[in-house]
Design a protein around this motif. Structure first.
Motif, PDB file in Angstrom:
ATOM      1  N   ALA A 146       0.819  -1.209   0.000  1.00 52.18           N
ATOM      2  CA  ALA A 146       0.000   0.000   0.000  1.00 52.18           C
ATOM      3  C   ALA A 146       0.853   1.259   0.000  1.00 52.18           C
ATOM      4  O   ALA A 146       0.528   2.235  -0.684  1.00 52.18           O
ATOM      5  N   THR A 147       1.946   1.260   0.769  1.00 50.14           N
ATOM      6  CA  THR A 147       2.805   2.446   0.788  1.00 50.14           C
ATOM      7  C   THR A 147       3.480   2.656  -0.568  1.00 50.14           C
ATOM      8  O   THR A 147       3.640   3.794  -1.025  1.00 50.14           O
ATOM      9  N   ALA A 205      -1.755   5.703   3.907  1.00 55.82           N
ATOM     10  CA  ALA A 205      -1.578   4.760   2.800  1.00 55.82           C
ATOM     11  C   ALA A 205      -2.621   3.657   2.843  1.00 55.82           C
ATOM     12  O   ALA A 205      -3.120   3.215   1.802  1.00 55.82           O
ATOM     13  N   VAL A 206      -2.963   3.207   4.042  1.00 60.28           N
ATOM     14  CA  VAL A 206      -3.830   2.043   4.168  1.00 60.28           C
ATOM     15  C   VAL A 206      -4.478   2.034   5.545  1.00 60.28           C
ATOM     16  O   VAL A 206      -3.912   2.546   6.518  1.00 60.28           O
ATOM     17  N   VAL A 207      -5.672   1.464   5.604  1.00 59.31           N
ATOM     18  CA  VAL A 207      -6.344   1.182   6.874  1.00 59.31           C
ATOM     19  C   VAL A 207      -6.439  -0.335   6.997  1.00 59.31           C
ATOM     20  O   VAL A 207      -6.985  -1.004   6.115  1.00 59.31           O
ATOM     21  N   ILE A 208      -5.904  -0.872   8.102  1.00 62.17           N
ATOM     22  CA  ILE A 208      -5.853  -2.325   8.307  1.00 62.17           C
ATOM     23  C   ILE A 208      -6.869  -2.712   9.372  1.00 62.17           C
ATOM     24  O   ILE A 208      -6.843  -2.187  10.491  1.00 62.17           O
ATOM     25  N   THR A 209      -7.738  -3.636   9.010  1.00 64.11           N
ATOM     26  CA  THR A 209      -8.820  -4.061   9.895  1.00 64.11           C
ATOM     27  C   THR A 209      -8.844  -5.578  10.016  1.00 64.11           C
ATOM     28  O   THR A 209      -8.785  -6.274   9.001  1.00 64.11           O
ATOM     29  N   PRO A 210      -8.922  -6.110  11.227  1.00 65.38           N
ATOM     30  CA  PRO A 210      -9.089  -7.572  11.363  1.00 65.38           C
ATOM     31  C   PRO A 210     -10.546  -7.971  11.256  1.00 65.38           C
ATOM     32  O   PRO A 210     -11.443  -7.189  11.565  1.00 65.38           O
ATOM     33  N   GLY A 232      -8.628   8.443   0.304  1.00 65.07           N
ATOM     34  CA  GLY A 232      -7.622   8.105  -0.695  1.00 65.07           C
ATOM     35  C   GLY A 232      -6.677   7.004  -0.279  1.00 65.07           C
ATOM     36  O   GLY A 232      -5.634   6.801  -0.910  1.00 65.07           O
ATOM     37  N   ALA A 233      -7.027   6.272   0.772  1.00 66.42           N
ATOM     38  CA  ALA A 233      -6.186   5.181   1.256  1.00 66.42           C
ATOM     39  C   ALA A 233      -6.715   3.846   0.751  1.00 66.42           C
ATOM     40  O   ALA A 233      -7.877   3.722   0.358  1.00 66.42           O
ATOM     41  N   LEU A 234      -5.857   2.841   0.767  1.00 58.94           N
ATOM     42  CA  LEU A 234      -6.284   1.481   0.474  1.00 58.94           C
ATOM     43  C   LEU A 234      -6.851   0.848   1.745  1.00 58.94           C
ATOM     44  O   LEU A 234      -6.586   1.322   2.854  1.00 58.94           O
ATOM     45  N   ALA A 235      -7.607  -0.211   1.563  1.00 65.85           N
ATOM     46  CA  ALA A 235      -8.181  -0.944   2.699  1.00 65.85           C
ATOM     47  C   ALA A 235      -7.654  -2.366   2.685  1.00 65.85           C
ATOM     48  O   ALA A 235      -7.753  -3.058   1.673  1.00 65.85           O
TER      49      ALA A 235
END
Length: 457
Positions: A146-147, A205-210, A232-235
């Motif tokens: 993502a970065t 850059a990204v949002v990380i979710t479990p 504008g971030a990735l998931a």
């Protein structure tokens, strides 16, 4: 290549180049007691005696199958069909190393291709790679992806992600100059208001979710994906592969990347590893995906053939163009997962998830009925893991259960001091009704009637 030891002439020439006369002078800085220590070792054993000694040591171990196991927290006890062991035990698979060249075994390449196809279908995404080491490395590599894609250096992760994944993630991205920012939780799951505020503070850059999270609770993935894309971030969703059979998979919720651990897919707990990391993404991100991809093509005679289609790691291309320096994939473990999924099929995986859900909720109801114990997050939905709170530190409760032959769960005090009286309980399809009843009975013996007042609310 044959091993050719150095000749005396070679050694003398090398010593002369170093300005030394003898080989011993190479080690003169090392104290004598370290250079030639006295080792108090037992006498050598014959093959017969060695076998007897190893069996004696093995008998001191108590296999997991001899316990009522309710441990989870990332490593799970699940049913493994016999065909899995029979397949990965074949010499052509068991002794093979990860393929490197195009002339690698067509059979092994096909198994990896099937693995990729199954993971992509399970997560409802376009493409999956040939595997990572585990969920932690898969998540970290997804964050780096993502970065690279966004050119941004802020990585947001929900604080309810597995703490070991968070630790690996922080180590990975710090080497690339990225910062890890945690999204706080409310009642065990992501605080959406806080997530929106953090996304507004800078380019993420990204949002990380479990899904589910470390505490077994279901996260508001769809809302977090929407917030990420709005900024504008990735998931990236760290998704339990068995859960993906019964809840909306990451791709269906709009996620760009999915990561996970394939340990539940035919790999025994075996002291925590090895497992296999799952990583999938949308088609437009494929040239950023780390490791390798196996593709299907045609040979010179027009027949079906498999080849290493994409290899973006340092050993295969110029370092400055590589997406990752991850060295290999867990091909044998990926084969175990492939065999498991082929055997179980979509219906079988759903049945595994359904039985696990039902038994976990039966267990939760039984344990909550024991005076002094309650669910820590009673209003939050869960699948097959839940947090149980008792009247004393969880280590004491679990110690009592262990004496009854029950591995009652994972103590959470080391993760969060506020959860010192809590432990994470897991039930799967291997948790029999009799084992569930024994757990309730053992817990009831620990706390006398009328002790419910001792619970801190």
């Amino acid at each position: 290549m044959a091993y050719l030891p150095n000749s005396d002439v070679d050694r003398a020439e090398m010593l002369a180049a170093l300005g030394l006369d003898t080989q011993e002078q190479l080690f003169r800085e090392i104290p004598g007691h370290l250079l030639h220590p006295v080792l108090d070792l037992p006498s050598p054993l014959s093959e017969l005696e060695l076998g007897q000694e190893m069996r004696r040591l093995a008998d001191a171990n108590r296999p997991l199958g001899q316990w009522d196991c309710f441990l989870g927290a990332g490593i799970y006890s699940r049913f493994i069909p016999a065909v899995v062991g029979a397949t990965i035990g074949r010499p052509e698979f068991y002794t093979a190393y990860t393929p490197y060249q195009a002339e690698a075994s067509q059979g092994y390449l096909q198994t990896i291709f099937e693995f990729q196809s199954m993971v992509a279908e399970l997560y409802d995404l376009d493409v999956a790679n040939a595997s990572m080491y585990d969920a932690a490395t898969a998540t970290a590599e997804g964050a780096l992806l993502a970065t690279l894609h966004t050119g941004r250096r802020r990585v947001l992760a929900v604080a309810s992600l597995h703490p070991e994944i968070l630790a690996v993630l922080k180590t990975y991205i710090s080497g690339r100059g990225a910062d890890l920012v945690l999204i706080p939780t409310v009642a065990g799951t992501a605080d959406l208001v806080a997530a929106e505020q953090l996304l507004s503070q800078g380019e993420a850059a990204v949002v990380i979710t479990p899904q589910p999270n470390f505490l077994g609770l279901l996260e508001p993935v769809a809302q977090l994906v929407e917030l990420a894309h709005g900024a504008g971030a990735l998931a990236l969703v760290v998704a339990d592969p068995v859960a993906a059979a019964v809840v909306e998979p990451p791709g269906a919720l709009g996620a760009d990347i999915a990561a996970g651990d394939g340990q539940q897919l035919g790999i025994p707990p075996q002291l925590g590893g090895p497992t296999v990391g799952l990583l999938a993404c949308r088609q437009e991100l494929v040239r950023r995906i780390p490791g390798r991809l196996v593709g299907m093509t045609k040979d010179s005679r027009g027949g079906r053939a498999y080849c290493l289609t994409l290899q973006t790691r340092e050993q295969h291309i110029r370092r400055e163009r590589a997406t990752s320096n991850i060295c290999t994939n867990h091909a044998l473990m990926a084969l175990a997962a492939t065999t498991y999924l082929a055997k179980m099929g979509e219906a079988g995986l759903r049945q595994v998830a359904d039985i696990s859900y039902r038994r976990a909720h039966e267990l939760a109801a039984r344990l909550e009925a024991v005076p002094g114990f309650r669910l820590r997050f009673p209003e939050q939905p869960f699948l097959w893991e839940f947090v149980l709170e008792g009247p004393q530190p969880a280590e004491l409760t679990l110690g009592h259960l262990e004496q009854q032959g029950i591995l009652g769960g994972y103590p959470l005090g080391g993760v969060d001091p506020e959860l010192v009286n809590c432990h994470l309980v897991c039930a799967t399809e291997t948790s029999s009704p009799a084992a569930i009843a024994r757990y309730q009975t053992a817990l009831g013996e620990l706390v006398p009637r009328g002790a419910a007042q001792a619970v801190t609310v």
